[in-house]
Design an enzyme around this catalytic site. Sequence first.
Site, PDB file in Angstrom:
ATOM      1  CB  CYS A 112      -0.891  -0.015   1.238  1.00 34.04           C
ATOM      2  SG  CYS A 112      -1.936   1.449   1.396  1.00 34.04           S
ATOM      3  CG  HIS A 155      -5.763  -2.442  -1.205  1.00 36.10           C
ATOM      4  ND1 HIS A 155      -4.685  -3.061  -0.583  1.00 36.10           N
ATOM      5  CD2 HIS A 155      -5.503  -1.115  -1.129  1.00 36.10           C
ATOM      6  CE1 HIS A 155      -3.833  -2.137  -0.148  1.00 36.10           C
ATOM      7  NE2 HIS A 155      -4.302  -0.942  -0.478  1.00 36.10           N
ATOM      8  CD  GLU A 156      -6.808   1.208  -3.994  1.00 36.34           C
ATOM      9  OE1 GLU A 156      -6.860   2.299  -3.381  1.00 36.34           O
ATOM     10  OE2 GLU A 156      -5.789   0.496  -4.024  1.00 36.34           O
ATOM     11  CG  HIS A 159      -7.263   2.819   1.134  1.00 38.48           C
ATOM     12  ND1 HIS A 159      -6.442   2.991   2.228  1.00 38.48           N
ATOM     13  CD2 HIS A 159      -6.496   2.175   0.214  1.00 38.48           C
ATOM     14  CE1 HIS A 159      -5.249   2.464   1.983  1.00 38.48           C
ATOM     15  NE2 HIS A 159      -5.254   1.956   0.762  1.00 38.48           N
TER      16      HIS A 159
HETATM   17  C1  4LI Z   1       6.053  -1.519 -11.408  1.00 38.20           C
HETATM   18  C2  4LI Z   1       5.468  -0.975 -12.535  1.00 38.20           C
HETATM   19  C3  4LI Z   1       5.242  -8.883  -5.294  1.00 38.20           C
HETATM   20  C4  4LI Z   1       5.186  -8.211  -4.059  1.00 38.20           C
HETATM   21  C5  4LI Z   1       4.106  -9.051  -6.071  1.00 38.20           C
HETATM   22  C6  4LI Z   1       5.290  -2.174 -10.460  1.00 38.20           C
HETATM   23  C7  4LI Z   1       4.116  -1.087 -12.735  1.00 38.20           C
HETATM   24  C8  4LI Z   1       3.961  -7.669  -3.631  1.00 38.20           C
HETATM   25  C9  4LI Z   1       2.885  -8.509  -5.664  1.00 38.20           C
HETATM   26  C10 4LI Z   1       3.919  -2.295 -10.619  1.00 38.20           C
HETATM   27  C11 4LI Z   1       2.809  -7.825  -4.425  1.00 38.20           C
HETATM   28  C12 4LI Z   1       3.351  -1.745 -11.768  1.00 38.20           C
HETATM   29  C13 4LI Z   1       1.212  -4.490  -6.207  1.00 38.20           C
HETATM   30  C14 4LI Z   1      -0.438  -4.397  -4.621  1.00 38.20           C
HETATM   31  C15 4LI Z   1       1.098  -6.102  -4.549  1.00 38.20           C
HETATM   32  C16 4LI Z   1       3.895  -6.959  -2.337  1.00 38.20           C
HETATM   33  C17 4LI Z   1      -1.235  -1.391  -4.855  1.00 38.20           C
HETATM   34  C18 4LI Z   1       3.761  -4.024  -8.861  1.00 38.20           C
HETATM   35  C19 4LI Z   1       2.314  -2.056  -8.786  1.00 38.20           C
HETATM   36  C20 4LI Z   1       2.773  -4.817  -8.101  1.00 38.20           C
HETATM   37  C21 4LI Z   1       1.291  -2.812  -8.032  1.00 38.20           C
HETATM   38  C22 4LI Z   1      -3.476  -2.331  -4.184  1.00 38.20           C
HETATM   39  C23 4LI Z   1      -2.465  -4.480  -3.243  1.00 38.20           C
HETATM   40  C24 4LI Z   1      -2.135  -2.617  -4.818  1.00 38.20           C
HETATM   41  C25 4LI Z   1       1.679  -8.719  -6.538  1.00 38.20           C
HETATM   42  C26 4LI Z   1       4.189  -7.114   0.066  1.00 38.20           C
HETATM   43  C27 4LI Z   1       0.573  -0.109  -3.900  1.00 38.20           C
HETATM   44  N1  4LI Z   1       0.150  -3.853  -5.700  1.00 38.20           N
HETATM   45  N2  4LI Z   1       1.713  -5.601  -5.638  1.00 38.20           N
HETATM   46  N3  4LI Z   1       0.020  -5.499  -4.002  1.00 38.20           N
HETATM   47  N4  4LI Z   1       3.113  -2.948  -9.636  1.00 38.20           N
HETATM   48  N5  4LI Z   1       1.836  -3.986  -7.351  1.00 38.20           N
HETATM   49  N6  4LI Z   1      -1.551  -3.782  -4.145  1.00 38.20           N
HETATM   50  N7  4LI Z   1       1.599  -7.258  -3.994  1.00 38.20           N
HETATM   51  N8  4LI Z   1       4.169  -7.684  -1.243  1.00 38.20           N
HETATM   52  N9  4LI Z   1      -0.311  -1.237  -3.904  1.00 38.20           N
HETATM   53  O1  4LI Z   1       3.536  -5.808  -2.290  1.00 38.20           O
HETATM   54  O2  4LI Z   1      -1.389  -0.584  -5.746  1.00 38.20           O
HETATM   55  S1  4LI Z   1      -4.067  -3.970  -3.833  1.00 38.20           S
HETATM   56 CL1  4LI Z   1       1.655  -1.863 -12.032  1.00 38.20          CL
HETATM   57 NI    NI Z   2      -3.611   1.079  -0.165  1.00 36.19          NI
END
Ligand code: 4LI
Ligand code: NI
Length: 185
Positions: A112, A155-156, A159
């Site tokens: 997050c 998740h959103e 929030h």
């Molecule tokens: C770079 C360019 C590994 C670790 C895999 C990155 C473009 C985690 C996952 C991204 C994880 C993009 C994401 C979320 C997770 C981890 C969110 C990378 C951005 C993967 C988004 C809201 C949970 C959303 C899948 C602790 C900021 N996002 N990965 N979770 N990506 N991203 N969430 N999990 N482990 N969070 O975080 O936007 S729902 Cl798109």
């Molecule tokens: Ni969040």
Amino acid sequence: MITMDNIIREGHPTLRKRAEKLTFPLSEENQKLAHDLMEFLENSQDEKIAEKYHLRAGVGLAAPQVDRSIRMTAVLVPGAEGEDPIFKHVLVNPTIVSESVQKAALAEGEGCLSVDRDVPGYVPRADRIKLRWFDLDGNEHVQRLKDYPAIVVQHEIDHLNGILFFDHVNKDNPFSVPEGTLILE
Ligand code: 4LI
Ligand code: NI
């Protein structure tokens, strides 16, 4: 433009409030916010822009995360390279009409933009949801989502209700989940 300096972090009271419903027509201020939330997600997913402005990548950003306690969130789930996004919308007053009994969790856990630490563990959520929301013009939309986009939207919406992802992680055993939960790679 929104940068990491505009995003409030864990411990800020706004993240724990129930955000207010919006009424239409949206104010100019709230229309601009909608644009800025989506622009942040686009920028954060662009390697060059993200590096220049020190943005952490995200697929969702909710208004309360920029200290605006209103029921609005941007979601941008990218498609495969060169493909259209899987889900790209600003959601106003989103609600989950119905959800599957089937649960799912991301194998790598959730992150997050408002949480500056790694919280390991599964976050069990509904695998499929029927989502209802309003767009910026006040038009109603209903769409079914599953797997990753469904998880991001939940998740959103959390929030908007003052809930953070780690509230759902089992405190005794972070990697235990309800029986039959799908683990999404
Ligand atoms: C770079 C360019 C590994 C670790 C895999 C990155 C473009 C985690 C996952 C991204 C994880 C993009 C994401 C979320 C997770 C981890 C969110 C990378 C951005 C993967 C988004 C809201 C949970 C959303 C899948 C602790 C900021 N996002 N990965 N979770 N990506 N991203 N969430 N999990 N482990 N969070 O975080 O936007 S729902 Cl798109
Ligand atoms: Ni969040």
